[in-house]
Every structure is written in C-alpha cells, then in structure tokens.
Enzyme design. Structure first.
Site, PDB file in Angstrom:
ATOM      1  CB  SER A 132       8.698  23.061   1.586  1.00 28.46           C
ATOM      2  OG  SER A 132       9.154  23.831   2.674  1.00 28.46           O
ATOM      3  CE1 TYR A 145      13.571  20.385   1.645  1.00 23.29           C
ATOM      4  CE2 TYR A 145      13.014  22.365   2.886  1.00 23.29           C
ATOM      5  CZ  TYR A 145      12.671  21.106   2.405  1.00 23.29           C
ATOM      6  OH  TYR A 145      11.429  20.576   2.687  1.00 23.29           O
TER       7      TYR A 145
HETATM    8  P1  NAP Z   1      10.607  12.318   6.926  1.00 25.20           P
HETATM    9  O1  NAP Z   1       9.885  11.801   8.120  1.00 25.20           O
HETATM   10  O2  NAP Z   1      12.100  12.380   6.964  1.00 25.20           O
HETATM   11  O3  NAP Z   1      10.126  11.501   5.645  1.00 25.20           O
HETATM   12  C1  NAP Z   1      10.807  11.535   4.415  1.00 25.20           C
HETATM   13  C2  NAP Z   1      10.349  10.358   3.586  1.00 25.20           C
HETATM   14  O4  NAP Z   1      10.994  10.452   2.304  1.00 25.20           O
HETATM   15  C3  NAP Z   1      10.722   9.015   4.190  1.00 25.20           C
HETATM   16  O5  NAP Z   1       9.634   8.147   4.119  1.00 25.20           O
HETATM   17  C4  NAP Z   1      11.850   8.531   3.301  1.00 25.20           C
HETATM   18  O6  NAP Z   1      11.805   7.116   3.171  1.00 25.20           O
HETATM   19  C5  NAP Z   1      11.477   9.179   1.973  1.00 25.20           C
HETATM   20  N1  NAP Z   1      12.628   9.222   1.073  1.00 25.20           N
HETATM   21  C6  NAP Z   1      13.786   9.902   1.219  1.00 25.20           C
HETATM   22  N2  NAP Z   1      14.612   9.625   0.203  1.00 25.20           N
HETATM   23  C7  NAP Z   1      13.951   8.754  -0.608  1.00 25.20           C
HETATM   24  C8  NAP Z   1      14.299   8.079  -1.798  1.00 25.20           C
HETATM   25  N3  NAP Z   1      15.487   8.242  -2.396  1.00 25.20           N
HETATM   26  N4  NAP Z   1      13.388   7.252  -2.365  1.00 25.20           N
HETATM   27  C9  NAP Z   1      12.176   7.050  -1.775  1.00 25.20           C
HETATM   28  N5  NAP Z   1      11.792   7.668  -0.636  1.00 25.20           N
HETATM   29  C10 NAP Z   1      12.695   8.494  -0.058  1.00 25.20           C
HETATM   30  O7  NAP Z   1      10.173  13.817   6.634  1.00 25.20           O
HETATM   31  P2  NAP Z   1       8.740  14.480   6.264  1.00 25.20           P
HETATM   32  O8  NAP Z   1       8.705  15.770   6.977  1.00 25.20           O
HETATM   33  O9  NAP Z   1       7.646  13.530   6.436  1.00 25.20           O
HETATM   34  O10 NAP Z   1       8.990  14.807   4.716  1.00 25.20           O
HETATM   35  C11 NAP Z   1       8.063  14.509   3.704  1.00 25.20           C
HETATM   36  C12 NAP Z   1       8.067  15.626   2.663  1.00 25.20           C
HETATM   37  O11 NAP Z   1       7.592  16.829   3.270  1.00 25.20           O
HETATM   38  C13 NAP Z   1       9.440  15.971   2.094  1.00 25.20           C
HETATM   39  O12 NAP Z   1       9.329  16.200   0.713  1.00 25.20           O
HETATM   40  C14 NAP Z   1       9.815  17.261   2.821  1.00 25.20           C
HETATM   41  O13 NAP Z   1      10.710  18.039   2.080  1.00 25.20           O
HETATM   42  C15 NAP Z   1       8.449  17.906   2.939  1.00 25.20           C
HETATM   43  N6  NAP Z   1       8.318  18.934   3.971  1.00 25.20           N
HETATM   44  C16 NAP Z   1       8.612  18.673   5.279  1.00 25.20           C
HETATM   45  C17 NAP Z   1       8.468  19.693   6.223  1.00 25.20           C
HETATM   46  C18 NAP Z   1       8.801  19.479   7.681  1.00 25.20           C
HETATM   47  O14 NAP Z   1       8.971  20.483   8.419  1.00 25.20           O
HETATM   48  N7  NAP Z   1       8.897  18.261   8.170  1.00 25.20           N
HETATM   49  C19 NAP Z   1       8.040  20.957   5.823  1.00 25.20           C
HETATM   50  C20 NAP Z   1       7.718  21.183   4.488  1.00 25.20           C
HETATM   51  C21 NAP Z   1       7.862  20.164   3.572  1.00 25.20           C
HETATM   52  P3  NAP Z   1      13.088   6.149   3.136  1.00 25.20           P
HETATM   53  O15 NAP Z   1      14.194   6.824   3.892  1.00 25.20           O
HETATM   54  O16 NAP Z   1      12.588   4.896   3.804  1.00 25.20           O
HETATM   55  O17 NAP Z   1      13.370   5.954   1.691  1.00 25.20           O
END
Ligand code: NAP
Length: 244
Positions: A132, A145
């Site tokens: 991120s 975070y």
């Molecule tokens: P999201 O829609 O909440 O997706 C998060 C994913 O992580 C879900 O598929 C969830 O699946 C999985 N997850 C969480 N805990 C887990 C565990 N213990 N074991 C296996 N899987 C797990 O959010 P997203 O934005 O797509 O996030 C994906 C990545 O991008 C993250 O690393 C986040 O920090 C990063 N990111 C997001 C943003 C943003 O603004 N959205 C910005 C920068 C970086 P389950 O709950 O089904 O396990």
C-alpha cells in the site's frame, strides 16, 4: 488458454484479489484462489475455470494444507490483508494490531515461505505482494496499519536480495485508495463511514490494480518490475486528496 502456469492469489474472495484472479485467468494463468470465505471463492473459480481452496493466512496449519494442495506455482500474489480500526496510538487496540500484523505481515511470510520451493521449481517464479502507499507513508491514527504495511514491504523487498541470481522475480504493488470491502472491514461494517472514505472523488477500482499486476506478471522473464505505485488522480498522498 492456460499456458502460463499456475498463479496463486491469496484473499481472492473480494476486491483486488477477486479481480486479480479474473485478470490472470483471462491472460492465460490457471488460478488457485485462497481465502477464508470459501463460499465466495467457488463461484469465481467456476467462472474462470480456477481452483478454490480454503486459506487462513493467520493459521500455520491452514497455510501448510493449502501449500500441499498446490504442487505447482509460477506466480504468487500475496494480497490477503487489510486494516482494522483508525485510532491514535494512545488508544490502540491490541486486537486490531494483532489482526493487522498477523494478516498482512505474518500471513505474507507464511504463504511465501510455503510456496517458495514450488515457485523455484517452476523455473520462472514470481512473487507479487500487494502492500500500500501506507508502506511508505504514515498518518495520524493509522499506525497499526502503516506499521504492518511497512513491515510487509520490508519482508517482500528483502526477498529480492536473498534470491538474487535465482529464477525468481519480486514485484511490490503499492495502491492508494481502492474502492473494495477494505473500508467496511476497517470500520467493522459501518457502511456510511466506509462510503465517506471515497466521497467526492473517483477512487481506483480493483480492476485497475489487477491490471498492473497482470502487466508486471507478463513481462519477459529477465524484466523485474520492482514496484508500482498507483493512486487515483485526485489523491496526492495518504493524507491529501481533492474532493469535489
Ligand atoms: P477486501 O475487499 O477487504 O479484500 C481483502 C481480502 O483479504 C479478502 O478476500 C479476505 O478474504 C482476505 N483475507 C483477510 N484476512 C484473511 C486471512 N486471515 N486469510 C486469508 N485471506 C484473508 O480489500 P482489498 O482492498 O481488496 O484488499 C486487498 C489488499 O490490498 C490488502 O492487503 C489491502 O491492505 C491492500 N490495499 C487496499 C487498498 C484499498 O484502498 N482498498 C489500498 C492499498 C492496499 P476472507 O475474508 O474471505 O478470508
């Protein structure tokens, strides 16, 4: 057209991970999708002819069982992760911090370590880690975070040096604001608070991020895209955005 080998995507049940699974499949990978919500994985796997497997990156035995079920792996996308809470250090919740460090940092460690032998054996392995802009910036109330994402980034970038000279590539993806379930998780399901994060601007979509992952993954084997930072046009930094 599954001729590029097997790609593993962690956290493929929603957001960036689900989009990445779809884009990688469309570009010729057989995709193994891992997450805790297996019911969410099945329809995506069916749609793209992939494989859905249960995975909890915070549970060592779950990671071991997952890795055993993935004999071949050319591309690993460490995407599982997220944020919980937004509170000053003085009021920090141990549970929130533990969740963020377990999921983003130790989760990436466990899955990468478990799949490195298969990635190496593929002869053209590639590890993509979604950190991120919080991996390079800090902001008030976000230390749980930002510290986890900094640590995840350090872990990922260290691998680049440790495996120099081997047939392994390492790419870090550093997105700014992406509209996914991220803010819903951060704010414990509070929909109006989550919507407020994206108000007055056009955030990135999960597809925008997936597109950059596919770009990095489909360069010739001698090209290592080390980092890609992508943000909405209206976002200058983690703390500065233009809202209409
Ligand atoms: P999201 O829609 O909440 O997706 C998060 C994913 O992580 C879900 O598929 C969830 O699946 C999985 N997850 C969480 N805990 C887990 C565990 N213990 N074991 C296996 N899987 C797990 O959010 P997203 O934005 O797509 O996030 C994906 C990545 O991008 C993250 O690393 C986040 O920090 C990063 N990111 C997001 C943003 C943003 O603004 N959205 C910005 C920068 C970086 P389950 O709950 O089904 O396990």
């Amino acid at each position: 057209m599954n001729n590029l080998g097997t790609a593993v995507v962690t956290g493929a049940s929603s957001g960036i991970g689900a989009a990445t699974a779809r884009h990688l499949s469309a570009n010729g990978f057989h995709v193994v999708l891992g997450a805790r919500r297996i019911d969410r994985l099945h329809p995506i796997a069916e749609e793209i002819g992939g494989t859905a497997l249960p995975l909890d990156v915070t549970d060592p035995s779950s990671v071991t069982a997952f890795a055993r079920a993935v004999p071949e792996c050319r591309l690993l996308v460490n995407n599982a992760g997220g944020a919980r809470g937004l509170e000053p250090v003085a009021e920090a919740s141990d549970d929130h911090w533990r969740w963020m460090w377990e999921t983003n940092v130790l989760g990436t460690l466990r899955v990468t370590r478990a799949l490195l032998p298969a990635l190496t054996a593929s002869g053209e392995g590639h590890v993509v880690t979604v950190t991120s802009i919080a991996a390079t910036e800090i902001y008030d109330n976000g230390a749980g975070y930002t510290s986890a994402k900094h640590a995840q980034s350090v872990l990922h970038r260290t691998l680049r040096g440790e495996h120099l000279g081997e047939a392994l590539r390492f790419t870090e993806i550093l997105p700014g604001m992406v509209e996914t379930e991220f803010s819903l998780t951060r704010f414990a399901g509070d929909e109006s608070r989550a919507a407020g994060v994206y108000q007055g601007l056009t955030p990135l979509t999960a597809d925008d991020v997936a597109d950059t992952i596919v770009f990095a993954a489909t360069r010739p084997a001698h090209v290592n895209i080390d980092q890609i930072v992508l943000k909405p046009r209206a976002q200058a930094s983690a703390t500065r955005a233009h809202r209409e």
